[in-house]
Design a protein around this motif. Sequence first.
Motif, short mmCIF file in Angstrom:
data_model
loop_
_atom_site.label_atom_id
_atom_site.label_comp_id
_atom_site.label_asym_id
_atom_site.label_seq_id
_atom_site.Cartn_x
_atom_site.Cartn_y
_atom_site.Cartn_z
N GLY A 275 -2.64 6.04 -5.49
CA GLY A 275 -1.51 5.38 -6.13
C GLY A 275 -0.17 5.99 -5.79
O GLY A 275 0.85 5.59 -6.34
N LEU A 276 -0.16 6.96 -4.88
CA LEU A 276 1.07 7.67 -4.56
C LEU A 276 1.47 7.49 -3.10
O LEU A 276 2.65 7.57 -2.76
CB LEU A 276 0.87 9.17 -4.85
N ILE A 277 0.50 7.20 -2.25
CA ILE A 277 0.74 7.19 -0.80
C ILE A 277 0.36 5.82 -0.22
O ILE A 277 -0.62 5.20 -0.66
CB ILE A 277 -0.07 8.30 -0.10
N LYS A 278 1.13 5.38 0.77
CA LYS A 278 0.85 4.14 1.48
C LYS A 278 0.40 4.44 2.92
O LYS A 278 0.69 5.51 3.46
CB LYS A 278 2.10 3.25 1.52
N CYS A 279 -0.28 3.48 3.49
CA CYS A 279 -0.70 3.62 4.89
C CYS A 279 0.51 3.39 5.79
O CYS A 279 1.25 2.40 5.63
CB CYS A 279 -1.80 2.62 5.21
N GLY A 280 0.70 4.27 6.79
CA GLY A 280 1.84 4.15 7.69
C GLY A 280 1.68 3.08 8.74
O GLY A 280 2.63 2.73 9.44
N GLU A 281 0.47 2.52 8.89
CA GLU A 281 0.24 1.49 9.90
C GLU A 281 0.33 0.09 9.32
O GLU A 281 1.03 -0.77 9.87
CB GLU A 281 -1.14 1.69 10.53
N CYS A 282 -0.37 -0.16 8.20
CA CYS A 282 -0.42 -1.52 7.66
C CYS A 282 0.28 -1.67 6.31
O CYS A 282 0.47 -2.79 5.83
CB CYS A 282 -1.87 -2.00 7.52
N GLY A 283 0.64 -0.56 5.68
CA GLY A 283 1.35 -0.63 4.41
C GLY A 283 0.47 -0.76 3.19
O GLY A 283 0.98 -0.86 2.06
N ALA A 284 -0.84 -0.77 3.36
CA ALA A 284 -1.75 -0.86 2.22
C ALA A 284 -1.79 0.47 1.48
O ALA A 284 -1.30 1.51 1.96
CB ALA A 284 -3.14 -1.25 2.69
N SER A 285 -2.38 0.48 0.29
CA SER A 285 -2.48 1.70 -0.50
C SER A 285 -3.54 2.63 0.09
O SER A 285 -4.48 2.19 0.75
CB SER A 285 -2.84 1.37 -1.95
N ILE A 286 -3.35 3.91 -0.17
CA ILE A 286 -4.34 4.92 0.22
C ILE A 286 -5.28 5.15 -0.96
O ILE A 286 -4.83 5.40 -2.08
CB ILE A 286 -3.66 6.24 0.63
N THR A 287 -6.55 5.04 -0.73
CA THR A 287 -7.54 5.26 -1.77
C THR A 287 -8.35 6.52 -1.45
O THR A 287 -8.10 7.18 -0.43
CB THR A 287 -8.48 4.04 -1.91
N ALA A 288 -9.29 6.87 -2.31
CA ALA A 288 -10.10 8.08 -2.10
C ALA A 288 -11.54 7.80 -2.47
O ALA A 288 -11.83 6.92 -3.30
CB ALA A 288 -9.54 9.22 -2.95
#
Length: 491
Positions: A275-288
């Motif tokens: 919920g804090l970081i976005k993907c630098g390629e597609c702009g989607a959220s980063i999950t874990a």
Amino acid sequence: MCKYFLYARKSTDEEDKQIMSIESQINELREFAKKENLEIAEEFTEAKTAKEPGRPIFSYVLKQIEGGLASGILAWHPDRLARNSIDGGKVIYLVDVGKIVDLRFPTYRFDNSAQGKFMLSIAFGQSKYYVDNLSENVKRGLREKIRRGEWPAIAPLGYFNDLATHSVKPDPEKARFVFKAFELYATGDYSLEELLKEVHRWGLTAKAGKPIFKSCLAKMLRNPFYYGHMIYKGEVYEASHPPLVTKQLFDRVQAVLDQKTRVIKRTLDRFNFTGLIKCGECGASITAELKKGHIYYRCTKKVTACTQKYLREEALLEQINQAILKVFIDNENKELIIKRLEELNRQDEQGASSRLAQSQAKLKEFDSQIERLIDLYVAKELTQEEYQRKKAKLLNEKKVLEGQVDDIRTNGGGWLEPAKEFVSTCNAAGSVAWQGNPSAKRAFLKNLGSNLVLKDRNLIMKRAYPYELVAKISPSEDWLPLEDSNLGPGG
């Protein structure tokens, strides 16, 4: 012998406060009927205003009279029957056609003649005029209260209506909770649902002890009443009641609301950076996700096809620690910077009186601009919409300037304490980076910058100012002098 329907009415409206209660009217009318030897066929009571047509019991009485069950009405005064032209006209019409033979009032004499009906119409007209005139007086009084900055309605949550002084005052029990709610939401760490849970946990309730709902909380956070402005019939006014929050805090809350900031609920506490970081390629959220005892962060790939790979939490933490240490200020430099800031503040205080005079002159100019705006509106050179929009803008800018004036009066502009707090925060960056508390790292990271992006397993961020200024200075560089630094006056 003429039979009468006894009709007693009491309205809950302001203008009927001096009218006798229904019970008193009935007792008086019964005695009057006995004295005048009148036969009462049935008694009717109604608690409803007569300013507008549509009273169900009164309409039923007239229908019963039209049906021939009675031919007279007994009431305390003509204004008990009608205070509007439609009901008054209906009564006179039924007298005209002979359905109503007689009307009896202890306080008014009616004769069933041309002159009597004329006088009755005047009585009904006077009743309507009384209501209309009273309504205008009430509206004028409300407008005058608004002009004086007094709220003319029920006080919002956190305030109460002081009946002794006819003013609105902070509620000694609820005001601090309202302020706390604004403070918590301004952090961006709470959704409305989570803030609502906190409010319920505190025991904060609405009027009459009713629970606070989400819609009520959202309305409260949007209400300028809490920083000293009122919106009445679409127009903004300055208020005389004490504000519960500053304009700056209110604006921070609006920014959070506008951005629809919400805390993403994490299914596992150990997923600290979702919920804090976005993907630098597609702009989607980063999950874990957890795999073989390790936590991996990856793109959700819900926006489009994405080639980004997993990154283990240990590698992510290392980059986060490096980003935090970039703004670390050690104890020695902290003391030197704070000492220099205090020197600059002493110099700044010498010019505070001049800045205060300038700000006060600007405040007077705002008042003059508002007066000119009113003149243009009265002269019909502005539409109501243009007038309200421009007035709201001026009042908003004036409120911001008033906050600056207060800062100058208290500590010469208000920059010293925030600057010292910022330096202390940078000093604490070392312990945040070195300790193994992911939650503390997350909180620091949110203040440190925005637009956090993970691309090719590298964490990229845009630092907030003045963190960016600190990050650009090498640890080997001399932190002083600070004349060119934005940590000082005007920063």
